[in-house]
Design an enzyme around this catalytic site. Structure first.
Site, PDB file in Angstrom:
ATOM      1  N   THR A 171       0.827  -1.137   0.045  1.00 47.81           N
ATOM      2  CA  THR A 171      -0.030   0.005   0.102  1.00 47.81           C
ATOM      3  C   THR A 171       0.847   1.327   0.055  1.00 47.81           C
ATOM      4  OG1 THR A 171      -1.852  -1.084   0.807  1.00 47.81           O
ATOM      5  CG2 THR A 171      -1.559   1.204   1.364  1.00 47.81           C
ATOM      6  N   SER A 230       1.059  -7.690  -0.802  1.00 47.24           N
ATOM      7  CA  SER A 230       1.917  -8.676   0.000  1.00 47.24           C
ATOM      8  C   SER A 230       1.210  -9.929   0.023  1.00 47.24           C
ATOM      9  CB  SER A 230       2.677  -8.221   0.949  1.00 47.24           C
ATOM     10  OG  SER A 230       1.702  -7.999   2.169  1.00 47.24           O
TER      11      SER A 230
HETATM   12  C1  SIN Z   1      -1.056  -2.842   2.916  1.00 48.55           C
HETATM   13  O1  SIN Z   1       0.141  -2.579   2.589  1.00 48.55           O
HETATM   14  O2  SIN Z   1      -1.495  -2.339   3.929  1.00 48.55           O
HETATM   15  C2  SIN Z   1      -2.041  -3.955   2.255  1.00 48.55           C
HETATM   16  C3  SIN Z   1      -1.472  -4.349   0.875  1.00 48.55           C
HETATM   17  C4  SIN Z   1      -0.230  -5.239   1.227  1.00 48.55           C
HETATM   18  O3  SIN Z   1      -0.008  -6.044   2.086  1.00 48.55           O
HETATM   19  O4  SIN Z   1       0.392  -5.225   0.226  1.00 48.55           O
END
Ligand code: SIN
Length: 309
Positions: free
Chosen positions: A10, A57
Site C-alpha cells: 500500500t 503482499s
Molecule cells: C497494505 O500494504 O497495507 C496492504 C496491501 C499489502 O499488504 O500489500
C-alpha cells in the site's frame, strides 16, 4: 549510504478509479517516485534504491522471500551500505520480517516499513514511515537488534510483531521492547533455491480431517496446526495425523490464541512425534519449520529448538 529495497504494498499503492475510488491497488508507484516524495531523506543519508518486486503482499510467495534475501545479502556485502530499508505491504510484513530475521546475518541494520493509506491518499502515511525507517536504519540504536519494523511512530522487533488491526494507522502490535531484540540468524548460512511446502491448518468446531488428507495428497512436508486453546488436537484428526507422521510429514502444534503451546502439556507430543510452537504464532512457526526442514534438522533438534527461535 542506505539501501532502499521496494517490494510493493500500500505504501506504493494508488486509488483504483475504476472502482469509484472505493478500492486501491497496491504496488503501483516505483521506488523512485516514493523517494521523490520524501526530500528530507537526503538529510538522513545518501540513498541507493532498487525495485526488487511490486506486489500486494498477500500474493507474496516464499520464493519472493528468497529473492528479497538475495538483494539484502548483496547490500550487506557492500561496504558502502550502512543500513537497509525494505518497503513492504503490511498484510504479510510480519512473515517476511521473521523470515529475514532468521536468514540474514544481522550485521547491517535492517528496517521494514509500509503504510496503511495508499500513496495518493490525502493523509498518506507512507512518506513519514519511510523517513522514520531510514532514520532508524541510520541510527546506532538499530545495530545488533536483528530485523526491526517501524510504522506510525512505533518500533517493533520481528519476533513478536503481528498485524493486529485491519484499519487504522497503528495496525501493528508486539509484546516486548524492541530495544531488547537480538539478531537471530540461525539460518543465515542456509542456501536453498526453494523452501519445502508447509501448510497451516485451522482448528475449529467441526474442522474436517480431510484438511489433512488434502495436504498429504499435495505433497506437503509439514503441517502447522493452528489449534484451539492450548493447541488441542480434534479427536477426529488423529488417524490422518498418524498417517501423516507415518509418511514422514512434520506435525507442529500451535494455537490460534496468544500464548505458549508447551510440549507434552496438552497432548502426548513425544508419543505422537509432534513438534510444538512455544509462543510463536502459526505463520511464524510455519516459517521456522520450513527453514528447519530445508536445513535438514533432525526431529529431536526441531522439538528442542523451534519453540525457542
Ligand atoms: C497494505 O500494504 O497495507 C496492504 C496491501 C499489502 O499488504 O500489500
Amino acid at each position: 549510504m542506505l539501501q532502499i529495497l521496494a517490494t510493493g504494498g500500500t505504501i506504493a499503492g494508488e486509488t483504483d478509479l475504476a472502482s469509484g475510488s472505493r478500492r486501491y491497488q497496491a504496488g503501483v508507484r516505483t521506488v523512485e517516485r516514493l523517494l521523490d516524495n520524501v526530500p528530507e531523506l537526503t538529510r538522513v543519508a545518501s540513498i541507493r534504491a532498487e525495485q526488487v518486486m511490486a506486489l500486494d503482499s498477500k500474493d507474496m510467495h516464499p520464493s519472493d522471500w528468497i529473492r528479497l534475501r538475495g538483494a539484502i545479502r548483496r547490500a550487506e556485502a557492500d561496504p558502502a551500505i550502512s543500513g537497509i530499508v525494505v518497503l513492504h505491504g503490511t498484510d504479510t510484513l510480519e512473515e517476511t520480517a521473521w523470515y529475514l530475521h532468521l536468514t540474514t546475518s544481522g550485521r547491517t541494520p535492517l528496517v521494514l516499513t509500509g503504510a496503511m493509506h495508499p500513496a495518493d491518499h490525502p493523509e498518506a502515511d507512507g512518506p513519514a514511515n519511510l523517513l522514520a525507517a531510514a532514520q532508524l536504519a541510520a541510527a546506532t540504536a538499530a545495530q545488533g537488534k536483528g530485523v526491526l519494523i517501524v510504522l506510525h511512530g512505533q518500533i517493533h522487533g520481528a519476533r513478536m510483531l503481528s498485524k493486529v488491526r485491519t484499519t487504522g494507522l497503528d495496525a501493528f502490535g508486539s509484546s516486548g521492547a524492541w530495544q531488547q531484540a537480538r539478531p537471530a540468524g540461525q539460518f543465515a548460512h542456509l542456501d536453498t533455491p526453494a523452501l519445502p511446502p508447509v501448510a497451516i491448518l485451522p482448528g475449529y468446531a467441526g474442522a474436517p480431517p480431510e484438511l489433512i488428507e488434502s495436504c498429504l495428497a499435495t505433497g506437503h512436508r509439514g503441517l502447522v496446526l493452528a489449534l484451539t486453546g492450548h493447541g488441542s488436537v480434534p479427536a477426529t484428526w488423529l488417524p490422518a495425523l498418524r498417517q501423516a507422521r507415518h509418511q514422514g510429514v512434520a506435525i507442529l502444534r500451535a494455537s490460534r490464541c496468544t500464548g505458549p503451546v508447551i510440549r507434552n502439556a496438552n497432548a502426548d507430543d513425544d508419543g505422537e512425534g509432534w513438534l510444538t510452537a512455544g509462543d510463536l504464532p502459526p505463520p511464524k512457526a510455519r516459517i521456522a519449520l520450513m527453514l528447519a526442514l530445508a536445513a535438514g534438522w533432525s526431529h529431536d533438534r526441531m522439538a528442542l529448538e523451534l519453540p525457542t527461535l
